[in-house]
Design a protein around this motif. Structure first.
Motif, PDB file in Angstrom:
ATOM      1  N   ILE A  21       0.854  -1.191   0.000  1.00 49.86           N
ATOM      2  CA  ILE A  21       0.000   0.000   0.000  1.00 49.86           C
ATOM      3  C   ILE A  21       0.886   1.235   0.000  1.00 49.86           C
ATOM      4  N   GLY A  24      -1.935   6.812  -3.002  1.00 54.81           N
ATOM      5  CA  GLY A  24      -2.861   6.581  -4.097  1.00 54.81           C
ATOM      6  C   GLY A  24      -3.454   5.183  -4.139  1.00 54.81           C
ATOM      7  N   SER A  25      -2.959   4.284  -3.278  1.00 54.20           N
ATOM      8  CA  SER A  25      -3.512   2.926  -3.234  1.00 54.20           C
ATOM      9  C   SER A  25      -4.936   2.968  -2.709  1.00 54.20           C
ATOM     10  N   GLU A  26      -5.705   1.981  -3.137  1.00 51.72           N
ATOM     11  CA  GLU A  26      -7.068   1.858  -2.637  1.00 51.72           C
ATOM     12  C   GLU A  26      -7.140   0.689  -1.669  1.00 51.72           C
ATOM     13  N   VAL A  27      -7.904   0.873  -0.598  1.00 56.52           N
ATOM     14  CA  VAL A  27      -8.142  -0.185   0.375  1.00 56.52           C
ATOM     15  C   VAL A  27      -9.627  -0.260   0.648  1.00 56.52           C
ATOM     16  N   GLU A  28     -10.054  -1.411   1.124  1.00 59.71           N
ATOM     17  CA  GLU A  28     -11.448  -1.592   1.520  1.00 59.71           C
ATOM     18  C   GLU A  28     -11.468  -2.099   2.950  1.00 59.71           C
ATOM     19  N   VAL A  41      -6.707  -3.172  -2.379  1.00 58.20           N
ATOM     20  CA  VAL A  41      -7.231  -3.387  -3.713  1.00 58.20           C
ATOM     21  C   VAL A  41      -6.065  -3.186  -4.677  1.00 58.20           C
ATOM     22  N   ASN A  42      -5.609  -4.271  -5.276  1.00 64.11           N
ATOM     23  CA  ASN A  42      -4.436  -4.225  -6.149  1.00 64.11           C
ATOM     24  C   ASN A  42      -4.841  -4.476  -7.593  1.00 64.11           C
ATOM     25  N   GLU A  43      -5.596  -3.572  -8.165  1.00 58.10           N
ATOM     26  CA  GLU A  43      -6.080  -3.750  -9.527  1.00 58.10           C
ATOM     27  C   GLU A  43      -4.989  -3.547 -10.568  1.00 58.10           C
TER      28      GLU A  43
END
Length: 89
Positions: A21, A24-28, A41-43
């Motif tokens: 992470i 700018g990384s996304e997490v849920e 979230v590792n798209e």
């Protein structure tokens, strides 16, 4: 960790590094029976990186299931029940 008045928390560096992470990384956050789980979230992972991470996860799980001496086939039958598509006399 404390939650700020805006509902924000700081993810510890060790966890951020482990999950990849960065800014700018996304997490849920996913609700569980015991609380909540943080999911990165590792798209944007390359195929190779996704395969490496999956392989590492499998390596961490290796040996964690005790089948009590059952073979894989015995365990699957115990888990699913007998197969109805096989003609057993």
């Amino acid at each position: 960790m404390r939650v700020t008045i805006k509902g924000q928390v700081t993810i510890p560096k060790q966890i951020r590094d482990h999950l990849g992470i960065g800014p700018g990384s996304e997490v849920e956050f996913v609700a569980t029976d015991g609380g909540a789980r943080l999911i990165a979230v590792n798209e944007n992972l390359s195929e190779e990186e996704a395969a490496r991470k999956f392989s590492e996860a499998l390596d961490r799980m290796e040996g964690s299931l005790d089948l009590g001496g059952m073979s894989t086939d015995e365990y699957m039958e115990w888990l699913r029940g007998p197969r109805e598509d096989l003609d057993v006399d």
